[in-house]
Scaffold this motif. Structure first.
Motif, PDB file in Angstrom:
ATOM      1  N   ILE A  96       0.832  -1.203   0.000  1.00  0.00           N
ATOM      2  CA  ILE A  96       0.000   0.000   0.000  1.00  0.00           C
ATOM      3  C   ILE A  96       0.867   1.253   0.000  1.00  0.00           C
ATOM      4  O   ILE A  96       0.608   2.213  -0.747  1.00  0.00           O
ATOM      5  CB  ILE A  96      -0.948   0.008   1.212  1.00  0.00           C
ATOM      6  N   ILE A  97       1.904   1.276   0.822  1.00  0.00           N
ATOM      7  CA  ILE A  97       2.800   2.435   0.886  1.00  0.00           C
ATOM      8  C   ILE A  97       3.469   2.666  -0.463  1.00  0.00           C
ATOM      9  O   ILE A  97       3.605   3.807  -0.918  1.00  0.00           O
ATOM     10  CB  ILE A  97       3.851   2.242   1.995  1.00  0.00           C
ATOM     11  N   LYS A  98       3.858   1.599  -1.130  1.00  0.00           N
ATOM     12  CA  LYS A  98       4.478   1.728  -2.450  1.00  0.00           C
ATOM     13  C   LYS A  98       3.494   2.337  -3.444  1.00  0.00           C
ATOM     14  O   LYS A  98       3.864   3.200  -4.254  1.00  0.00           O
ATOM     15  CB  LYS A  98       4.957   0.363  -2.945  1.00  0.00           C
ATOM     16  N   GLN A  99       2.238   1.924  -3.371  1.00  0.00           N
ATOM     17  CA  GLN A  99       1.223   2.498  -4.254  1.00  0.00           C
ATOM     18  C   GLN A  99       1.036   3.986  -3.980  1.00  0.00           C
ATOM     19  O   GLN A  99       0.873   4.791  -4.906  1.00  0.00           O
ATOM     20  CB  GLN A  99      -0.107   1.763  -4.062  1.00  0.00           C
ATOM     21  N   LEU A 100       1.074   4.350  -2.702  1.00  0.00           N
ATOM     22  CA  LEU A 100       0.838   5.745  -2.321  1.00  0.00           C
ATOM     23  C   LEU A 100       1.994   6.667  -2.685  1.00  0.00           C
ATOM     24  O   LEU A 100       1.858   7.894  -2.627  1.00  0.00           O
ATOM     25  CB  LEU A 100       0.570   5.827  -0.810  1.00  0.00           C
ATOM     26  N   GLN A 101       3.121   6.106  -3.058  1.00  0.00           N
ATOM     27  CA  GLN A 101       4.253   6.927  -3.479  1.00  0.00           C
ATOM     28  C   GLN A 101       4.049   7.479  -4.887  1.00  0.00           C
ATOM     29  O   GLN A 101       4.764   8.388  -5.314  1.00  0.00           O
ATOM     30  CB  GLN A 101       5.545   6.099  -3.411  1.00  0.00           C
ATOM     31  N   ASN A 102       3.064   6.961  -5.597  1.00  0.00           N
ATOM     32  CA  ASN A 102       2.700   7.478  -6.918  1.00  0.00           C
ATOM     33  C   ASN A 102       1.809   8.705  -6.717  1.00  0.00           C
ATOM     34  O   ASN A 102       0.722   8.596  -6.143  1.00  0.00           O
ATOM     35  CB  ASN A 102       1.946   6.399  -7.702  1.00  0.00           C
TER      36      ASN A 102
END
Length: 328
Positions: A304-310
């Motif tokens: 989820i955190i990786k997705q939110l970096q977009n």
């Protein structure tokens, strides 16, 4: 340590020089350049937030924490400070106002969520009890609850015969989120609850089968899918959503979906999304037993955190209003 401090001030000095040169070359201040050159949404709002927070002007620094009712006056003061004519640049005021509504709204949302988290469940409070009983009715509409203190609570994933003890970690926030999910997305919540009680093994692809030895494949074929306690996991996912909010990781999401100030409803919608996604992720991971919960949860958190970096990310696009954002 001294070298790091010197490097910090050196870089800060260079950055201020660069901003001065850019203003002279373009005739625009940094706020103007961001609003005119960056599309609306998280990309623009986060740049505006950084610019205001890092400014040497006290007015700009404090603008990110003003009361919502003072935003319009704050925009006027910023325009005056920057010597920007609002009649010549009308769109700038609209863009800044939209960004500040999101920035201030996010801070206020943290305060609202924190207040709920800190409020303990009180069985002597009629409102708390009503919410808890509604949770049962939404999740088990065809099964009456025999008594307030009952082993039946285990059927929806609580640990004992009185759910109040399970809300200690997240306070009322956990109950608010669970009830929202059960009421607003009843069919999905009931399906997730059913799957958690009667888990099904996911289909294994041919590629995965080829990686198993004969003994491993036989063991895998005989294994039963592992379920989980719905309510307890819901409280745990509430903790995940709370930490994503407080850390600022959810800014990307909220600045993309909330046209103005993100509200508690936006946070609860995000919780629903996380419950949906964690349920699917749990099935995909196919854990050997419930003791793997923390491993699966941590892996899910990192995804989820990786997705939110977009900067263009919206976790739940069916709630998104990106086409109608007012910070144009």
């Amino acid at each position: 340590m001294l070298i790091q401090v010197c490097l910090y001030f050196y870089c800060k000095f260079l950055w201020r020089c660069l901003k001065f040169v850019m203003r002279k070359l373009t005739g625009r201040c940094e706020l103007q350049r961001i609003c005119y050159n960056t599309k609306p949404g998280a990309s623009r709002t986060m740049k505006i937030e950084t610019s205001l927070r890092d400014s040497k002007s006290k007015l700009l620094q404090t603008s990110v924490s003003v009361h919502p009712d003072a935003i319009e006056k704050t925009i006027e003061d910023i325009m005056e400070l920057k010597k920007i004519n609002p009649d010549i640049n009308p769109q700038l005021g609209i863009s800044l106002q939209a960004c500040l509504l999101q920035i201030v709204g996010y801070r206020n949302l943290i305060a609202d969520v924190e207040k709920l988290r800190r409020e303990p469940y009180d069985s002597d409070n009629p409102q708390h009890e009503e919410m808890l009983l509604k949770l049962w009715k939404f999740l088990k509409p065809n099964t009456p609850l025999e008594s307030r203190i009952s082993k039946q609570w285990c059927e929806i994933g609580f640990q004992g015969d009185d759910p109040k003890t399970d809300f200690r970690g997240m306070g009322l926030l956990g109950l608010y989120n669970l009830q929202y999910f059960a009421e607003r997305d009843a069919a999905a919540a009931q399906q997730v609850l059913s799957d958690s009680l009667h888990p099904k093994c996911r289909d294994i692809t041919k590629e995965e089968i080829s990686k198993f030895s004969k003994a491993e494949w036989e063991k895998k074929r005989m294994d039963k899918a592992i379920g989980y306690s719905f309510a307890i996991v819901g409280i745990n996912i509430t903790d995940l959503a709370y930490n994503l909010l407080v850390s600022g990781a959810l800014k990307t999401h909220f600045y993309n979906i909330a046209p103005e100030a993100p509200t508690l409803s936006h946070f609860q919608q995000t919780f629903c999304y996380l419950m949906h996604e964690f349920h699917k992720f749990w099935i995909e991971e196919d854990p050997m037993d419930i003791m793997e919960f923390n491993r699966v949860r941590e892996k899910f958190r990192k995804r989820i955190i990786k997705q939110l970096q977009n900067p263009d990310m919206a976790l739940c696009p069916h709630f998104a209003a990106s086409e109608g954002l007012i910070n144009m």
